[in-house]
Scaffold this motif. Structure first.
Motif, PDB file in Angstrom:
ATOM      1  N   LYS A 261      54.469  83.428  56.178  1.00  0.00           N
ATOM      2  CA  LYS A 261      53.070  83.757  56.447  1.00  0.00           C
ATOM      3  C   LYS A 261      52.363  84.450  55.282  1.00  0.00           C
ATOM      4  CE  LYS A 261      54.165  83.539  61.265  1.00  0.00           C
ATOM      5  NZ  LYS A 261      53.983  83.860  62.632  1.00  0.00           N
TER       6      LYS A 261
ATOM      7  N   ALA B 274      53.934  85.121  71.745  1.00  0.00           N
ATOM      8  CA  ALA B 274      55.197  85.396  72.408  1.00  0.00           C
ATOM      9  C   ALA B 274      55.467  86.903  72.505  1.00  0.00           C
ATOM     10  CB  ALA B 274      56.331  84.746  71.637  1.00  0.00           C
ATOM     11  N   ARG B 275      55.065  87.624  71.451  1.00  0.00           N
ATOM     12  CA  ARG B 275      55.462  89.040  71.408  1.00  0.00           C
ATOM     13  C   ARG B 275      54.761  89.874  72.460  1.00  0.00           C
ATOM     14  NH1 ARG B 275      54.195  89.907  65.342  1.00  0.00           N
ATOM     15  NH2 ARG B 275      53.787  87.684  65.181  1.00  0.00           N
TER      16      ARG B 275
ATOM     17  N   LYS C 282      50.379  79.592  74.327  1.00  0.00           N
ATOM     18  CA  LYS C 282      49.873  78.661  73.330  1.00  0.00           C
ATOM     19  C   LYS C 282      49.693  77.301  74.007  1.00  0.00           C
ATOM     20  CE  LYS C 282      50.226  81.987  70.336  1.00  0.00           C
ATOM     21  NZ  LYS C 282      51.281  82.307  69.385  1.00  0.00           N
TER      22      LYS C 282
ATOM     23  N   TYR D  57      41.025  79.884  68.661  1.00  0.00           N
ATOM     24  CA  TYR D  57      40.837  81.129  67.920  1.00  0.00           C
ATOM     25  C   TYR D  57      41.452  81.008  66.525  1.00  0.00           C
ATOM     26  CZ  TYR D  57      45.730  82.224  68.960  1.00  0.00           C
ATOM     27  OH  TYR D  57      47.092  82.181  69.053  1.00  0.00           O
ATOM     28  N   ALA D  58      40.978  81.905  65.616  1.00  0.00           N
ATOM     29  CA  ALA D  58      41.508  81.941  64.241  1.00  0.00           C
ATOM     30  C   ALA D  58      42.500  83.087  64.111  1.00  0.00           C
ATOM     31  CB  ALA D  58      40.363  82.143  63.265  1.00  0.00           C
ATOM     32  N   LEU D  59      43.605  82.849  63.423  1.00  0.00           N
ATOM     33  CA  LEU D  59      44.607  83.881  63.157  1.00  0.00           C
ATOM     34  C   LEU D  59      44.449  84.413  61.732  1.00  0.00           C
ATOM     35  CD1 LEU D  59      48.050  82.474  64.339  1.00  0.00           C
ATOM     36  CD2 LEU D  59      47.063  84.650  65.006  1.00  0.00           C
ATOM     37  N   GLU D  60      45.160  85.519  61.423  1.00  0.00           N
ATOM     38  CA  GLU D  60      45.231  85.994  60.036  1.00  0.00           C
ATOM     39  C   GLU D  60      45.835  84.886  59.161  1.00  0.00           C
ATOM     40  OE1 GLU D  60      47.717  89.451  59.712  1.00  0.00           O
ATOM     41  OE2 GLU D  60      46.877  90.072  57.800  1.00  0.00           O
ATOM     42  N   TYR D  61      46.612  83.994  59.795  1.00  0.00           N
ATOM     43  CA  TYR D  61      47.281  82.931  59.033  1.00  0.00           C
ATOM     44  C   TYR D  61      47.246  81.607  59.786  1.00  0.00           C
ATOM     45  CZ  TYR D  61      50.760  85.407  61.870  1.00  0.00           C
ATOM     46  OH  TYR D  61      51.408  86.074  62.871  1.00  0.00           O
TER      47      TYR D  61
ATOM     48  N   ASP E 144      51.499  92.938  71.044  1.00  0.00           N
ATOM     49  CA  ASP E 144      52.275  93.822  70.154  1.00  0.00           C
ATOM     50  C   ASP E 144      51.418  94.358  69.023  1.00  0.00           C
ATOM     51  OD1 ASP E 144      52.234  91.204  68.922  1.00  0.00           O
ATOM     52  OD2 ASP E 144      53.772  91.926  67.532  1.00  0.00           O
ATOM     53  N   LEU E 145      50.435  93.556  68.556  1.00  0.00           N
ATOM     54  CA  LEU E 145      49.740  93.925  67.304  1.00  0.00           C
ATOM     55  C   LEU E 145      48.344  93.338  67.284  1.00  0.00           C
ATOM     56  CD1 LEU E 145      51.337  93.787  63.805  1.00  0.00           C
ATOM     57  CD2 LEU E 145      49.292  92.401  64.230  1.00  0.00           C
TER      58      LEU E 145
ATOM     59  N   ALA F 160      45.402  92.493  64.409  1.00  0.00           N
ATOM     60  CA  ALA F 160      45.088  92.413  62.966  1.00  0.00           C
ATOM     61  C   ALA F 160      43.612  92.033  62.830  1.00  0.00           C
ATOM     62  CB  ALA F 160      46.021  91.415  62.298  1.00  0.00           C
ATOM     63  N   THR F 161      43.309  90.736  62.772  1.00  0.00           N
ATOM     64  CA  THR F 161      41.900  90.313  62.694  1.00  0.00           C
ATOM     65  C   THR F 161      41.193  90.471  64.034  1.00  0.00           C
ATOM     66  OG1 THR F 161      42.338  88.020  63.347  1.00  0.00           O
ATOM     67  CG2 THR F 161      42.516  88.527  61.000  1.00  0.00           C
ATOM     68  N   GLY F 162      41.968  90.532  65.091  1.00  0.00           N
ATOM     69  CA  GLY F 162      41.392  90.595  66.439  1.00  0.00           C
ATOM     70  C   GLY F 162      41.083  89.217  67.019  1.00  0.00           C
ATOM     71  N   GLY F 163      41.297  88.170  66.221  1.00  0.00           N
ATOM     72  CA  GLY F 163      40.967  86.819  66.691  1.00  0.00           C
ATOM     73  C   GLY F 163      41.683  86.455  67.988  1.00  0.00           C
ATOM     74  N   THR F 164      42.963  86.768  68.050  1.00  0.00           N
ATOM     75  CA  THR F 164      43.749  86.424  69.245  1.00  0.00           C
ATOM     76  C   THR F 164      43.259  87.207  70.452  1.00  0.00           C
ATOM     77  OG1 THR F 164      45.649  86.182  67.760  1.00  0.00           O
ATOM     78  CG2 THR F 164      46.097  86.199  70.119  1.00  0.00           C
TER      79      THR F 164
HETATM   80  O1  LIG Z   1      44.745  90.016  65.502  1.00  0.00           O
HETATM   81  P1  LIG Z   1      45.191  88.670  65.034  1.00  0.00           P
HETATM   82  O2  LIG Z   1      44.835  88.407  63.593  1.00  0.00           O
HETATM   83  O3  LIG Z   1      44.731  87.574  65.934  1.00  0.00           O
HETATM   84  O4  LIG Z   1      46.795  88.650  65.017  1.00  0.00           O
HETATM   85  C1  LIG Z   1      47.591  89.224  66.028  1.00  0.00           C
HETATM   86  C2  LIG Z   1      48.415  88.185  66.737  1.00  0.00           C
HETATM   87  O5  LIG Z   1      49.293  87.534  65.819  1.00  0.00           O
HETATM   88  C3  LIG Z   1      50.629  87.635  66.295  1.00  0.00           C
HETATM   89  O6  LIG Z   1      50.971  86.560  67.110  1.00  0.00           O
HETATM   90  P2  LIG Z   1      51.355  85.106  66.596  1.00  0.00           P
HETATM   91  O7  LIG Z   1      50.193  84.200  66.853  1.00  0.00           O
HETATM   92  O8  LIG Z   1      51.889  85.185  65.199  1.00  0.00           O
HETATM   93  O9  LIG Z   1      52.447  84.643  67.638  1.00  0.00           O
HETATM   94  P3  LIG Z   1      53.941  85.122  68.023  1.00  0.00           P
HETATM   95  O10 LIG Z   1      53.789  86.341  68.911  1.00  0.00           O
HETATM   96  O11 LIG Z   1      54.430  83.945  68.803  1.00  0.00           O
HETATM   97  O12 LIG Z   1      54.712  85.402  66.773  1.00  0.00           O
HETATM   98  C4  LIG Z   1      50.631  88.896  67.122  1.00  0.00           C
HETATM   99  O13 LIG Z   1      51.705  88.913  68.048  1.00  0.00           O
HETATM  100  C5  LIG Z   1      49.286  88.853  67.788  1.00  0.00           C
HETATM  101  O14 LIG Z   1      49.281  88.073  68.982  1.00  0.00           O
END
Ligand SMILES: O=P(O)(O)OC[C@H]1O[C@H](OP(=O)(O)OP(=O)(O)O)[C@H](O)[C@@H]1O
Ligand SMILES: Nc1ncnc2[nH]cnc12
Length: 177
Positions: free
Chosen positions: A18, A59-60, A81, A94-98, A121-122, A124-128
């Motif tokens: 990533k 998943a996390r 997903k 939605y758009a991800l950081e990657y 779990d986290l 980052a950009t908030g997109g998810t």
């Molecule tokens: O704030 P954002 O930029 O949207 O990123 C955060 C999201 O990215 C990661 O999930 P990921 O889509 O990598 O999936 P995973 O849990 O299956 O690894 C993380 O678990 C969040 O769901």
């Protein structure tokens, strides 16, 4: 003294798949007390708030969301997903950081009579998370609270989520990404 949860998160520089500073929660959940205390600290914030369902993002978000749902006596709504849920679904791009992706929930599971807490779990950009809140709100349900284990505040996702009218909590923040 209470456990230092932040020290249990592993940082992987230049995570090859990533290309980012990856904050790895597997080391936190592999630690029995670390996992239990993470879930309990999130649940403690929302006890007595009439949360009917916790929604966790694949998943996390499933790992922490399921634990928080049990601790609150709430149902668990999996946000998956694209193409994974067996029943009739509604979805949101939605758009991800990657990259880009689509999330879905089962149609008809939550509605105006429910109060949903989003857990992941986290952020980052908030997109998810913004896509998840938007998807849940399209059902008419109340989704005004979101809890994360990790916030990356420099990326600004939590502030964007707050601008959507969501109250955001996190257990820890990391600078640098
Ligand atoms: O704030 P954002 O930029 O949207 O990123 C955060 C999201 O990215 C990661 O999930 P990921 O889509 O990598 O999936 P995973 O849990 O299956 O690894 C993380 O678990 C969040 O769901
Ligand atoms: N920096 C990061 N570390 C771990 N998971 C993430 N998901 C999005 N950004 C991430």
């Amino acid at each position: 003294m209470s456990l230092d949860l932040k020290s249990l998160v592993r940082t992987i520089p230049d995570y090859p798949k990533k290309g980012i500073l990856f904050r790895d929660i597997t080391t936190l959940i592999e630690h029995p007390e670390g996992f239990r205390e993470s879930v309990e600290r999130i649940a403690a914030t929302y006890r007595g708030r009439d949360i009917t369902h916790v929604a966790g993002i694949e998943a996390r978000g499933f790992i922490f969301g399921a634990g928080v749902a049990i601790a609150l006596g709430a149902g668990f709504v999996p946000i998956r997903k694209k193409g994974k849920l067996p029943g009739e679904t509604i979805g949101q791009n939605y758009a991800l950081e990657y990259g880009v992706d689509t999330i879905e929930i089962h149609a008809g599971v939550v509605g105006p009579e429910h109060k949903v807490l989003l857990v992941d779990d986290l952020i980052a950009t908030g997109g998810t998370a913004i896509a998840a809140v938007g998807l849940l709100r399209r059902t008419g349900t109340v989704c005004d609270d979101a809890a994360f284990v990790i916030d990356l505040p420099e990326i600004g996702g939590a502030d964007k989520l707050r601008a959507e009218g969501v109250t955001v909590s996190s257990l820890m923040a990391f600078q640098g990404h």
